[in-house]
Design an enzyme around this catalytic site. Structure first.
Site, PDB file in Angstrom:
ATOM      1  N   HIS A  81      -0.194   1.182  14.526  1.00  0.00           N
ATOM      2  CA  HIS A  81      -1.396   1.988  14.032  1.00  0.00           C
ATOM      3  C   HIS A  81      -2.578   1.209  14.390  1.00  0.00           C
ATOM      4  O   HIS A  81      -2.656   0.060  14.483  1.00  0.00           O
ATOM      5  CB  HIS A  81      -1.001   1.865  12.477  1.00  0.00           C
ATOM      6  CG  HIS A  81       0.031   2.845  11.880  1.00  0.00           C
ATOM      7  ND1 HIS A  81       0.125   2.829  10.558  1.00  0.00           N
ATOM      8  CD2 HIS A  81       0.909   3.388  12.379  1.00  0.00           C
ATOM      9  CE1 HIS A  81       1.319   3.724  10.366  1.00  0.00           C
ATOM     10  NE2 HIS A  81       1.621   4.241  11.484  1.00  0.00           N
ATOM     11  N   GLU A  83      -5.330   0.358  12.443  1.00  0.00           N
ATOM     12  CA  GLU A  83      -5.536  -0.836  11.693  1.00  0.00           C
ATOM     13  C   GLU A  83      -4.995  -1.973  12.279  1.00  0.00           C
ATOM     14  O   GLU A  83      -5.589  -3.115  12.329  1.00  0.00           O
ATOM     15  CB  GLU A  83      -5.211  -0.559  10.369  1.00  0.00           C
ATOM     16  CG  GLU A  83      -5.813   0.718   9.739  1.00  0.00           C
ATOM     17  CD  GLU A  83      -5.022   1.791   9.577  1.00  0.00           C
ATOM     18  OE1 GLU A  83      -5.128   2.605   8.867  1.00  0.00           O
ATOM     19  OE2 GLU A  83      -4.133   2.041  10.592  1.00  0.00           O
ATOM     20  N   CYS A 109      -1.786   3.376   5.701  1.00  0.00           N
ATOM     21  CA  CYS A 109      -0.510   3.669   5.055  1.00  0.00           C
ATOM     22  C   CYS A 109      -0.184   2.140   4.356  1.00  0.00           C
ATOM     23  O   CYS A 109      -1.149   1.139   4.395  1.00  0.00           O
ATOM     24  CB  CYS A 109       0.397   3.781   6.211  1.00  0.00           C
ATOM     25  SG  CYS A 109       0.877   2.298   7.233  1.00  0.00           S
ATOM     26  N   CYS A 112       0.092  -0.926   6.869  1.00  0.00           N
ATOM     27  CA  CYS A 112      -1.349  -1.224   7.358  1.00  0.00           C
ATOM     28  C   CYS A 112      -2.079  -2.003   6.038  1.00  0.00           C
ATOM     29  O   CYS A 112      -2.683  -2.927   6.377  1.00  0.00           O
ATOM     30  CB  CYS A 112      -2.062  -0.078   7.817  1.00  0.00           C
ATOM     31  SG  CYS A 112      -1.517   0.326   9.414  1.00  0.00           S
TER      32      CYS A 112
END
Length: 150
Positions: A81, A83, A109, A112
């Site tokens: 992801h 992040e 999410c 993250c």
């Protein structure tokens, strides 16, 4: 004091970084920018780890192929992801993100969010919602400021 003109600038930058994504799903071109004192520390986008074929290269999304609902089973994806990528890039460069703000095109999410908490990031600004209520619970419990950019 929060200067929202800077929020606008950094959200726009996160959107630009998101266009670099190698995610096959057009609605998941996620970008992240980590900032402290109006200075960019690191950026990240969702894409396959170094040396791993991306979904674009594979010509399909594993999640779509297997009917995996958005907001669930995040580990079943070739991409890291945005992040996570931004936090890893900062670490590789030896740049602390403690006390920083992360600007993200989509609400983080829960996975993250755990990275964000342990990295010491104190503020999250995101544009699009994401169906992960647990992430919001973690953010609240950790005392991280979160704001949806409108």
């Amino acid at each position: 004091m929060i200067d929202h003109k800077w929020d606008k600038r950094f959200i726009e930058m996160a959107e630009l970084v998101g266009t670099w994504s190698s995610c096959y799903k057009s609605n998941r071109k996620v970008g992240a920018v980590i900032v402290r004192d109006k200075r960019i520390i690191a950026t990240g986008y969702n894409g396959a780890p170094k040396g791993i074929k991306s979904c674009v290269e594979r010509g399909e999304c594993m999640r779509v192929k297997n009917n995996i609902a958005s907001g669930t089973r995040q580990e079943l994806c070739y991409a890291i992801h945005a992040e996570q990528n931004a936090i890893v890039q900062a670490a590789k460069m030896g740049a602390s993100v403690d006390g920083a703000t992360i600007y993200v095109t989509h609400q983080p999410c829960s996975i993250c969010t755990k990275f964000i908490i342990n990295a010491g990031i104190k503020r999250i600004v995101y544009k699009e919602p994401y169906p992960d209520e647990f992430a919001l619970e973690l953010i609240k419990e950790a005392g991280i400021e979160i704001e949806q950019y409108k």
